[in-house]
Design a protein around this motif. Structure first.
Motif, short mmCIF file in Angstrom:
data_model
loop_
_atom_site.label_atom_id
_atom_site.label_comp_id
_atom_site.label_asym_id
_atom_site.label_seq_id
_atom_site.Cartn_x
_atom_site.Cartn_y
_atom_site.Cartn_z
N MET A 1 -5.11 7.80 3.89
CA MET A 1 -4.28 6.75 3.29
C MET A 1 -3.55 6.00 4.39
SD MET A 1 -3.33 5.30 0.46
CE MET A 1 -3.87 6.52 -0.76
N VAL A 2 -3.68 4.66 4.40
CA VAL A 2 -3.08 3.85 5.45
C VAL A 2 -1.91 3.06 4.87
CG1 VAL A 2 -3.47 1.96 7.08
CG2 VAL A 2 -5.27 3.66 6.68
N LEU A 3 -0.79 3.07 5.57
CA LEU A 3 0.35 2.25 5.19
C LEU A 3 0.46 1.10 6.17
CD1 LEU A 3 3.12 4.90 4.43
CD2 LEU A 3 1.73 3.65 2.78
N GLY A 4 0.96 -0.04 5.69
CA GLY A 4 1.19 -1.17 6.58
C GLY A 4 0.01 -2.10 6.66
N PHE A 5 0.13 -3.16 7.48
CA PHE A 5 -0.86 -4.21 7.58
C PHE A 5 -1.37 -4.37 9.01
CE2 PHE A 5 2.01 -5.12 4.08
CZ PHE A 5 1.14 -5.34 3.04
N ARG A 6 -1.00 -3.44 9.89
CA ARG A 6 -1.49 -3.43 11.27
C ARG A 6 -0.96 -4.58 12.12
NH1 ARG A 6 -5.81 0.22 11.79
NH2 ARG A 6 -6.43 1.12 9.81
N ASP A 7 0.07 -5.24 11.69
CA ASP A 7 0.73 -6.30 12.45
C ASP A 7 2.21 -6.22 12.13
OD1 ASP A 7 0.67 -9.11 13.86
OD2 ASP A 7 1.86 -9.33 12.03
N PRO A 8 3.09 -6.16 13.16
CA PRO A 8 4.51 -5.96 12.88
C PRO A 8 5.13 -7.01 11.96
CG PRO A 8 4.05 -5.54 15.19
CD PRO A 8 2.79 -6.09 14.60
N VAL A 9 4.80 -8.29 12.15
CA VAL A 9 5.38 -9.33 11.30
C VAL A 9 4.85 -9.22 9.87
CG1 VAL A 9 5.61 -11.81 10.94
CG2 VAL A 9 5.80 -10.87 13.25
N ALA A 10 3.52 -9.05 9.74
CA ALA A 10 2.95 -8.90 8.40
C ALA A 10 3.48 -7.65 7.72
CB ALA A 10 1.42 -8.85 8.49
N ASP A 11 3.61 -6.57 8.49
CA ASP A 11 4.17 -5.33 7.95
C ASP A 11 5.56 -5.56 7.39
OD1 ASP A 11 1.99 -3.79 8.48
OD2 ASP A 11 2.83 -2.76 10.21
N ALA A 12 6.41 -6.19 8.20
CA ALA A 12 7.80 -6.38 7.81
C ALA A 12 7.92 -7.27 6.58
CB ALA A 12 8.60 -6.97 8.96
N ILE A 13 7.20 -8.39 6.58
CA ILE A 13 7.30 -9.31 5.44
C ILE A 13 6.72 -8.67 4.19
CG2 ILE A 13 6.50 -11.53 4.53
CD1 ILE A 13 6.86 -12.65 7.33
N GLY A 14 5.62 -7.93 4.34
CA GLY A 14 5.07 -7.23 3.18
C GLY A 14 6.04 -6.21 2.62
N LEU A 15 6.71 -5.51 3.51
CA LEU A 15 7.67 -4.48 3.09
C LEU A 15 8.90 -5.10 2.43
CD1 LEU A 15 8.22 -1.42 3.18
CD2 LEU A 15 9.32 -1.77 5.39
N LEU A 16 9.23 -6.33 2.80
CA LEU A 16 10.41 -6.99 2.25
C LEU A 16 10.20 -7.50 0.82
CD1 LEU A 16 11.50 -9.03 5.39
CD2 LEU A 16 12.59 -6.98 4.47
N ARG A 17 8.95 -7.53 0.35
CA ARG A 17 8.66 -8.00 -1.01
C ARG A 17 9.35 -9.34 -1.27
NH1 ARG A 17 4.56 -4.68 -1.37
NH2 ARG A 17 5.16 -2.59 -0.81
N PRO A 18 9.03 -10.38 -0.51
CA PRO A 18 9.76 -11.64 -0.64
C PRO A 18 9.59 -12.28 -2.01
CG PRO A 18 7.83 -11.92 0.76
CD PRO A 18 7.97 -10.45 0.53
N ARG A 19 10.70 -12.81 -2.51
CA ARG A 19 10.71 -13.56 -3.77
C ARG A 19 11.21 -14.96 -3.43
NH1 ARG A 19 13.35 -9.06 -4.23
NH2 ARG A 19 15.40 -10.02 -4.57
N THR A 20 10.36 -15.94 -3.67
CA THR A 20 10.63 -17.30 -3.21
C THR A 20 10.95 -18.22 -4.37
OG1 THR A 20 9.08 -16.97 -1.38
CG2 THR A 20 9.67 -19.24 -1.92
N VAL A 21 11.98 -19.02 -4.21
CA VAL A 21 12.32 -20.08 -5.16
C VAL A 21 12.44 -21.37 -4.38
CG1 VAL A 21 13.97 -20.96 -6.84
CG2 VAL A 21 13.55 -18.50 -6.69
N ILE A 22 11.58 -22.34 -4.68
CA ILE A 22 11.58 -23.62 -3.99
C ILE A 22 12.26 -24.66 -4.86
CG2 ILE A 22 10.16 -25.44 -2.97
CD1 ILE A 22 10.18 -22.78 -1.45
N GLY A 23 13.08 -25.48 -4.22
CA GLY A 23 13.71 -26.59 -4.91
C GLY A 23 14.95 -26.17 -5.67
N PRO A 24 15.54 -27.13 -6.36
CA PRO A 24 15.03 -28.51 -6.41
C PRO A 24 15.21 -29.23 -5.08
CG PRO A 24 17.15 -28.35 -7.50
CD PRO A 24 16.76 -26.95 -7.16
#
Length: 321
Positions: free
Chosen positions: A1-24
């Motif tokens: 079983m592998v955890l992470g995305f093999r790239d520090p930035v991708a790992d961190a952003i994936g782990l942060l579970r970003p929720r985006t609201v654009i606008g208005p």
């Protein structure tokens, strides 16, 4: 079983579970000023057209010009305004009158400013992985090395906000996350490099060690191996790593493993024994000891607490529904 995305930035952003609201988005004419309250995590935006001022509490007013992009990390109260001395009114009230994704100030025929903004919220359990590394304000000018690309992304984002097309929210969400990554790259690439793992990625030796750790989290890493990857002696590597990242290399490894472990336990995606193997521990008891040291409770206690919290906040289902 592998955890992470093999790239520090991708790992961190994936782990942060970003929720985006654009606008208005904001279209404005004449004199105006809007005051914004504090906001957890990240606000991001850019000027599609026109100029304005960004005034952050405790900082000098900063001019923004067409094509500039900005990112606010856990920002204090701030003001966006046509001029530094314009009297602000609460943005929340103005934003409440948005129509079709836009807020308008002044006559539509005289609009000279078009500002696209949004916010990105993260999972609170791990938000500090990124927000602790960010200053209150990052500005990338259109003429900077990354500026042209960011201006194009803001323009694409503004176009998506302005049309009611199928899949619009999905496209907006992905564009905002791409914008975030490019802003982080721009910030990390500056000579006054940020502290923490984000800035360390640009250091050849330390960056190579970080990427190796993220590529194989289950490996039993030791200081000698990481130093060899960095082409340094163990003492030089340990000193350089702590100088750039803020903590010793093996402590970083433990902290990162436990961040992923918390996320997996919260999502209930792995058993504790599977999680122990996935994070590089030879036994469940060794993993539990490390987890308790970092988190303050055993993995089982942590998972049960999350389950109980989820159960207590679940909406009851009416009989017969």
């Amino acid at each position: 079983m592998v955890l992470g995305f093999r790239d520090p930035v991708a790992d961190a952003i994936g782990l942060l579970r970003p929720r985006t609201v654009i606008g208005p988005s904001l279209r404005a004419a004449g004199e105006w000023a809007l005051s914004f309250d504090t906001f957890p995590h990240v606000r991001i935006g850019g000027l599609v057209r026109g100029t304005c001022w960004l005034i952050l509490d405790g900082h000098e007013p900063v001019p923004l010009r067409e094509g500039d992009t900005f990112m606010l990390g856990n920002p204090p109260p701030y003001v966006l305004a046509s001029t530094p001395d314009a009297s602000p009114r609460p943005a929340e009230r103005v934003w409440a009158g948005a129509e079709d994704g836009f807020v308008r100030i002044g006559p539509e025929s005289e609009e000279h400013l078009y500002l696209c903004v949004g916010h990105i919220a993260f999972d609170d359990r791990n938000a500090a992985l990124l927000t602790d590394l960010l200053p209150p304000l990052v500005i990338v000018r259109v003429g900077d090395p990354h500026g042209g690309r960011l201006a194009q992304l803001i323009d694409l984002l503004a176009t998506e906000v302005g049309v009611c097309a199928a899949g619009g929210p999905l496209v907006q969400n992905h564009l905002a996350q791409i914008l975030l990554v490019h802003m982080l790259r721009a910030h990390a690439g500056r000579t006054d490099r940020p502290t923490g793992w984000l800035g360390a990625l640009n250091e050849d030796g330390i960056g190579a060690a970080l990427r190796a750790v993220h590529a194989d989290l289950a490996h039993s890493w030791n200081l000698r191996e990481l130093a060899e990857i960095s082409h340094m002696s163990r003492s030089a590597f340990a000193q350089a790593f702590k100088s750039h990242v803020g903590i010793p290399p093996l402590e970083y490894l433990i902290q990162w493993r436990m961040s992923l472990a918390r996320d997996a336990l919260a999502r209930d995606s792995l058993s504790i024994s599977e999680l122990a193997r996935a994070t590089g521990y030879l036994s469940e008891s060794a993993f539990s000891t490390a987890f308790r040291r970092v988190v303050g409770s055993s993995p089982a206690q942590f998972r049960n607490r999350i389950r109980q919290s989820a159960h207590s906040t679940a909406v009851p289902v009416a009989p017969g529904s």
